[in-house]
Design an enzyme around this catalytic site. Structure first.
Site, PDB file in Angstrom:
ATOM      1  N   CYS A  75     -40.467  -8.697  -2.435  1.00  0.00           N
ATOM      2  CA  CYS A  75     -41.586  -9.208  -3.225  1.00  0.00           C
ATOM      3  C   CYS A  75     -42.461 -10.110  -2.362  1.00  0.00           C
ATOM      4  O   CYS A  75     -42.016 -10.656  -1.362  1.00  0.00           O
ATOM      5  CB  CYS A  75     -41.071 -10.033  -4.394  1.00  0.00           C
ATOM      6  SG  CYS A  75     -40.175  -9.051  -5.590  1.00  0.00           S
ATOM      7  N   CYS A  76     -43.689 -10.257  -2.801  1.00  0.00           N
ATOM      8  CA  CYS A  76     -44.645 -11.156  -2.152  1.00  0.00           C
ATOM      9  C   CYS A  76     -44.055 -12.571  -2.119  1.00  0.00           C
ATOM     10  O   CYS A  76     -43.487 -12.988  -3.124  1.00  0.00           O
ATOM     11  CB  CYS A  76     -45.964 -11.142  -2.931  1.00  0.00           C
ATOM     12  SG  CYS A  76     -47.208 -12.195  -2.250  1.00  0.00           S
ATOM     13  N   PRO A  77     -44.125 -13.328  -1.056  1.00  0.00           N
ATOM     14  CA  PRO A  77     -44.867 -13.068   0.181  1.00  0.00           C
ATOM     15  C   PRO A  77     -44.011 -12.504   1.311  1.00  0.00           C
ATOM     16  O   PRO A  77     -44.447 -12.530   2.452  1.00  0.00           O
ATOM     17  CB  PRO A  77     -45.345 -14.467   0.557  1.00  0.00           C
ATOM     18  CG  PRO A  77     -44.213 -15.348   0.170  1.00  0.00           C
ATOM     19  CD  PRO A  77     -43.560 -14.695  -1.024  1.00  0.00           C
ATOM     20  N   ASP A  79     -44.000  -3.528  -3.173  1.00  0.00           N
ATOM     21  CA  ASP A  79     -44.647  -4.560  -3.978  1.00  0.00           C
ATOM     22  C   ASP A  79     -46.046  -4.083  -4.406  1.00  0.00           C
ATOM     23  O   ASP A  79     -46.830  -3.618  -3.576  1.00  0.00           O
ATOM     24  CB  ASP A  79     -44.752  -5.841  -3.135  1.00  0.00           C
ATOM     25  CG  ASP A  79     -45.434  -6.965  -3.895  1.00  0.00           C
ATOM     26  OD1 ASP A  79     -45.387  -6.938  -5.132  1.00  0.00           O
ATOM     27  OD2 ASP A  79     -46.011  -7.850  -3.246  1.00  0.00           O
TER      28      ASP A  79
END
Lengths: 199, 74
Positions: free
Chosen positions: B12-14, B39
């Site tokens: 997932c981000c980041p 993502d």
């Protein structure tokens, strides 16, 4: 025409005039350069500052994810931990040489990111466990890892000295690699940063 | 000119950005990075990230995952 006559008739005078003109131009150029330098100092750089005021797990997640993301985008990130945010930076609980109130705070406040509550749905400590479980399932690093990652990525962390004094936290109670600073330190960085957040 | 592959599927981000930054720092100008991520924000993020550093995006394919090829700027 008057000038032309004068210059043709008196070369010495003309040379002095030209030199004075040159001096004036140089002076003007110097002033311009100074203005450009001054303006350049005022232009914000690609920096980011985050004031971490809150001491809740979810808010720290937001702060640290933004910080690591920004650092990955090449920004110089500075985080200022103050008040409740300091809890996230504690590495041990110290009671010795503290007055009653500071002992009470040392006991009541979370020691480090693993003890933080969530701002909503805490359910007496079940909330953070639930979120940690969900994050693990999604391969999202937990706060402890994010804090380490932030350090690796060169995110500067500063603990607010005033809040440390109010809460009775000594420097050695907080994690390593921290700076301590005050409002001036923050403002110096914030005025040079394009992005300034308060979490 | 080398092409390095990076798998960020499931992250997932980041985190994809963190891994891309690290990989890119090791690469020479002109080298390409082929990165795959799942993502949903990745397509927008990789564009913003590349533009920020001046790297060129050679291709972006979106199907189940998002695969982008980014060439490191000189």
């Amino acid at each position: 025409m008057e000038d032309l006559k004068q210059t043709t008739s008196d070369p010495m005078n003309a040379a002095t005039g030209a030199s004075a003109d040159l001096q004036a131009m140089l002076e003007h150029l110097r002033k311009c350069q100074q203005s450009v330098d001054d303006l350049q100092k005022m232009v914000p750089e690609d920096n980011m500052t985050i004031v971490v005021f809150s001491g809740e797990m979810d808010k720290l997640i937001a702060a640290l994810f933004l910080a690591t993301g920004a650092a990955s985008m090449g920004c110089q990130v500075s985080m200022y931990y103050t008040f409740w945010g300091l809890s996230a930076l504690r590495k041990k609980t110290v009671y010795r040489h503290k007055n009653l109130w500071h002992r009470m705070l040392a006991w009541m406040l979370p020691t480090g990111v693993s003890q933080l509550k969530t701002s909503k749905m805490n359910f007496a400590g079940i909330g953070p466990k639930l979120f940690n479980h969900l994050m693990k399932k999604q391969q999202v690093p937990d706060l402890k890892k994010m804090l380490e990652l932030a350090g690796e990525l060169g995110v500067e962390m500063t603990a607010c000295t005033t809040a440390m004094q109010i809460m009775g936290f000594d420097r050695d109670e907080l994690i390593d690699g921290l700076e301590v600073g005050g409002v001036a330190t923050y403002l110096q960085n914030a005025s040079k940063s394009r992005v300034n957040l308060f979490i | 000119m080398n092409t390095i592959e990076l798998d960020c599927v499931g992250l997932c981000c980041p985190m994809p950005l963190v891994h891309i930054k690290r990989a890119m720092d090791e690469m020479a100008p002109g080298d390409c990075l082929k990165v795959t991520a799942s993502d949903a924000a990745f397509e927008a993020d990789i564009k913003a990230w590349s533009e920020k550093f001046g790297h060129a995006i050679l291709s972006i394919d979106v199907d189940e995952n998002i695969t982008a090829v980014v060439q490191k700027a000189a």
